[in-house]
Design an enzyme around this catalytic site. Structure first.
Site, PDB file in Angstrom:
ATOM      1  N   GLU A 107       0.606  -1.234   0.034  1.00 50.52           N
ATOM      2  CA  GLU A 107       0.044  -0.088  -0.032  1.00 50.52           C
ATOM      3  C   GLU A 107       1.079   1.171  -0.089  1.00 50.52           C
ATOM      4  OE1 GLU A 107      -2.901   0.262   3.014  1.00 50.52           O
ATOM      5  OE2 GLU A 107      -2.805   2.159   3.195  1.00 50.52           O
ATOM      6  N   GLU A 148      -2.534  11.284   3.386  1.00 50.51           N
ATOM      7  CA  GLU A 148      -3.755  11.252   4.318  1.00 50.51           C
ATOM      8  C   GLU A 148      -3.640  12.381   5.314  1.00 50.51           C
ATOM      9  OE1 GLU A 148      -4.079   7.326   6.080  1.00 50.51           O
ATOM     10  OE2 GLU A 148      -2.066   6.990   6.003  1.00 50.51           O
TER      11      GLU A 148
END
Length: 288
Positions: free
Chosen positions: A166, A171
């Protein structure tokens, strides 16, 4: 996003950001900037400027909407399909809206759902190995909000997470309005043990105040993160302490706005709804 799992439109699609979910199914850009981006679009392997009439849906040839809740991260939202939570604004942006509501009377892991939002991916439409992946967006704000632009290895259905890999391009958690995080997750370095770094705006500025550009430059055995063109970290296999580097195969992209979760915590009385993540564009160049 940390440990996130997701099923979409009949197949397993996703699983994790610095804190990730399990799902059950699958202000305007400035005109000169938009014109420059459009001129370059022909060279892009993936490009979406989110042009279209206000209230219309995203291009289904590029994105699919996931539906369901996310117990893995203890998030509070229910992701919906349609345009209630993800729609174009008519000014060249995608708006992902988190609302404090449950019009579908949906059940979440904690009982009746309290919020709705949207999560989109390119699992069935676009994947890339390496390249420059970039988005320009304006953040939501407030405690408990968790917007993200990230990528998952396309072998998640067979390898599982985190072995699939990932890449969290960006974020943000609402209690850190001036900071974003870039992280990689893989076997031996996942969830809270993901390897990454934060980037903080100067002079107390907030990411919700204006649009900013977030990108990764991904090449064999090297990933570099940047904000507004400022590189702030590079990761290579040397950073893994002997653990396996799993960023050498196709990945697909995910955009979402989560509400609550183990990392950001739940919204409090000062968090105003609806909350919006406004996305000017997403593009990938130079990939395989």
């Amino acid at each position: 996003m940390r440990l996130r799992t997701s099923l979409t439109a009949g197949f397993l699609a996703a699983a994790a950001l610095a804190t990730t979910p399990v799902l059950m199914s699958y202000a305007n850009a400035e005109a000169p900037h938009k014109a420059e981006h459009t001129a370059k679009a022909k060279a892009a392997e993936f490009s979406d400027d989110f042009d279209g009439a206000a209230g219309s849906a995203v291009d289904k040839s590029k994105w699919q909407l996931e539906t369901g809740d996310n117990e893995s991260n203890h998030e509070r939202q229910y992701y919906t399909s349609g345009t209630d939570n993800a729609a174009l604004d008519g000014d060249g942006n995608l708006v992902i809206t988190a609302k404090k509501e449950n019009p579908g009377n949906n059940d979440c892991w904690y009982g009746k759902c309290e919020y709705t939002s949207a999560r989109l991916n390119t699992a069935s439409t676009f994947k890339t190995t390496y390249g420059h992946a970039e988005t320009r967006m304006k953040m939501s704000e407030g405690k408990g909000m968790w917007p993200a632009f990230w990528m998952l290895g396309d072998d998640i259905g067979s390898a599982g997470w985190p072995a699939c890999g990932e890449i969290d391009v960006m974020e943000n958690v609402g209690n850190e309005p001036d900071t974003v995080h870039g992280t990689i997750h893989g076997p031996g370095y996942s969830g809270g043990e993901g390897i990454g770094k934060g980037y903080t705006l100067p002079d107390g500025k907030k990411f919700a105040d204006d649009f900013h550009t977030f990108a990764v430059d991904w090449s064999p055995e090297k990933i570099t993160w940047s904000v507004d063109g400022n590189e702030y970290q590079t990761r290579t296999p040397a950073d893994l302490g002997g653990d396996k580097w799993v960023f050498d195969h196709p990945f697909y992209m995910i955009l979402n706005l989560a509400v609550g979760g183990d990392w950001p915590g739940d919204p409090d009385g000062n968090t105003k709804f609806p909350q919006k993540l406004v996305v000017d564009y997403v593009k990938v160049t130079g990939g395989n």
